[in-house]
Design a protein around this motif. Sequence first.
Motif, PDB file in Angstrom:
ATOM      1  N   MET A   1      47.795  47.114  55.527  1.00  0.00           N
ATOM      2  CA  MET A   1      47.881  46.674  56.920  1.00  0.00           C
ATOM      3  C   MET A   1      48.855  45.500  57.034  1.00  0.00           C
ATOM      4  N   HIS A   2      49.640  45.496  58.075  1.00  0.00           N
ATOM      5  CA  HIS A   2      50.541  44.389  58.377  1.00  0.00           C
ATOM      6  C   HIS A   2      49.842  43.481  59.392  1.00  0.00           C
ATOM      7  N   ILE A   3      49.535  42.263  58.994  1.00  0.00           N
ATOM      8  CA  ILE A   3      48.816  41.310  59.839  1.00  0.00           C
ATOM      9  C   ILE A   3      49.751  40.174  60.222  1.00  0.00           C
ATOM     10  N   ALA A   4      49.804  39.856  61.510  1.00  0.00           N
ATOM     11  CA  ALA A   4      50.567  38.707  61.987  1.00  0.00           C
ATOM     12  C   ALA A   4      49.593  37.615  62.399  1.00  0.00           C
ATOM     13  N   LEU A   5      49.975  36.377  62.155  1.00  0.00           N
ATOM     14  CA  LEU A   5      49.110  35.234  62.422  1.00  0.00           C
ATOM     15  C   LEU A   5      49.921  34.153  63.119  1.00  0.00           C
ATOM     16  N   TYR A   6      49.428  33.677  64.279  1.00  0.00           N
ATOM     17  CA  TYR A   6      50.087  32.557  64.940  1.00  0.00           C
ATOM     18  C   TYR A   6      49.683  31.285  64.204  1.00  0.00           C
ATOM     19  N   ALA A   7      50.657  30.616  63.583  1.00  0.00           N
ATOM     20  CA  ALA A   7      50.381  29.453  62.741  1.00  0.00           C
ATOM     21  C   ALA A   7      50.811  28.144  63.380  1.00  0.00           C
ATOM     22  N   GLY A   8      51.216  28.181  64.670  1.00  0.00           N
ATOM     23  CA  GLY A   8      51.627  26.962  65.352  1.00  0.00           C
ATOM     24  C   GLY A   8      50.454  26.072  65.697  1.00  0.00           C
ATOM     25  N   GLN A   9      50.765  24.937  66.303  1.00  0.00           N
ATOM     26  CA  GLN A   9      49.740  23.958  66.643  1.00  0.00           C
ATOM     27  C   GLN A   9      48.796  24.516  67.694  1.00  0.00           C
ATOM     28  N   ASN A  10      47.489  24.391  67.452  1.00  0.00           N
ATOM     29  CA  ASN A  10      46.470  24.777  68.434  1.00  0.00           C
ATOM     30  C   ASN A  10      45.148  24.171  68.008  1.00  0.00           C
ATOM     31  N   ALA A  11      44.199  24.105  68.945  1.00  0.00           N
ATOM     32  CA  ALA A  11      42.938  23.402  68.694  1.00  0.00           C
ATOM     33  C   ALA A  11      42.070  24.091  67.648  1.00  0.00           C
ATOM     34  N   GLN A  12      42.219  25.410  67.475  1.00  0.00           N
ATOM     35  CA  GLN A  12      41.360  26.138  66.541  1.00  0.00           C
ATOM     36  C   GLN A  12      42.166  26.717  65.380  1.00  0.00           C
ATOM     37  N   ARG A  13      43.177  25.988  64.988  1.00  0.00           N
ATOM     38  CA  ARG A  13      44.074  26.474  63.935  1.00  0.00           C
ATOM     39  C   ARG A  13      43.335  26.724  62.625  1.00  0.00           C
ATOM     40  N   ASN A  14      42.485  25.797  62.215  1.00  0.00           N
ATOM     41  CA  ASN A  14      41.760  25.954  60.948  1.00  0.00           C
ATOM     42  C   ASN A  14      40.811  27.143  60.996  1.00  0.00           C
ATOM     43  N   GLU A  15      40.098  27.304  62.121  1.00  0.00           N
ATOM     44  CA  GLU A  15      39.180  28.441  62.263  1.00  0.00           C
ATOM     45  C   GLU A  15      39.939  29.759  62.219  1.00  0.00           C
ATOM     46  N   LEU A  16      41.128  29.778  62.837  1.00  0.00           N
ATOM     47  CA  LEU A  16      41.951  30.980  62.845  1.00  0.00           C
ATOM     48  C   LEU A  16      42.360  31.376  61.424  1.00  0.00           C
ATOM     49  N   ILE A  17      42.794  30.393  60.656  1.00  0.00           N
ATOM     50  CA  ILE A  17      43.211  30.671  59.283  1.00  0.00           C
ATOM     51  C   ILE A  17      42.019  31.126  58.440  1.00  0.00           C
ATOM     52  N   LEU A  18      40.865  30.482  58.611  1.00  0.00           N
ATOM     53  CA  LEU A  18      39.675  30.863  57.843  1.00  0.00           C
ATOM     54  C   LEU A  18      39.241  32.291  58.155  1.00  0.00           C
ATOM     55  N   LEU A  19      39.296  32.686  59.431  1.00  0.00           N
ATOM     56  CA  LEU A  19      38.923  34.051  59.798  1.00  0.00           C
ATOM     57  C   LEU A  19      39.927  35.070  59.265  1.00  0.00           C
ATOM     58  N   SER A  20      41.155  34.643  59.068  1.00  0.00           N
ATOM     59  CA  SER A  20      42.184  35.570  58.606  1.00  0.00           C
ATOM     60  C   SER A  20      42.073  35.875  57.120  1.00  0.00           C
TER      61      SER A  20
END
Length: 280
Positions: A1-20
Amino acid sequence: MHIALYAGQNAQRNELILLSIPLITALAHRVTLITPQDEAELAHEALGQLPLIADLTVHLQTHGNTFAAAIETALQREQPDLLLIPAFTSPTTLLGWRERRRELNVLSSLPIPFLRVQGKVKPIHQIIVASAGGEQALQSIPLVGQLARAYHATVTVLHVSSQDLVYFEGFAASPLSGEDVLNLDQMTGTTLHQLVAGLQAQGITAHLQILNGLVEETVLAECQHYDLLVIGSHQPTPIGRPADQRWLRVIQRLSFQDVTRDLLERSPVPVLVTGKSAAQ
């Protein structure tokens, strides 16, 4: 699977990375990290937080100076199977309505499924799939199955029988049971059972739940007990479409802004919008 992730500044950046991380570990052969140009260093920082996996290809895309420009340009150049993004704006904020409108415009134009990280973020063990029972729901089986396996999660397929239908059919005095609802609309019942069976065939623990009530309010009340809400949307015309097709965008956005928009804005948990899944 090809997964894209928005890695820019945002309030839930850490949660986003952990879920990914569970998705990347279990499913990804390619990862694209997206940021605005002036936040390119955050893409490199996110790269350091991702697991080291053999044969995993990582690509960085930095474009424009806003989240909208970064995402739209990146998706014009390549189309991943799944995009992970944060909630850039909050509906509880009185100011910033233009930013919320811009975000919804971007989401309504996405040609791929996306997972929006918002609300209360916790490890995903229970997934709820809200389905109206249309045949397009069956297209979500591969993607939902992949996510459920990656997170080791169970799945509940929720169908809400609108009270309008109950009253119209003359059952106002006694709400219909789940079995009665499916008997009343056999086509919907068949599709819902196929959806559950399709997930079970992939080794997922899945079951069907039928409730009576107002669709949005019932879904929002139920998803508080789950870790991820899955909903569908009409498949948009790809970003960068010809000018003579722009009128379609208006129709698509109106449709998107009915149930999907409200659930996206109000859901207390992360939301996966499947559209027409490209994952196989």
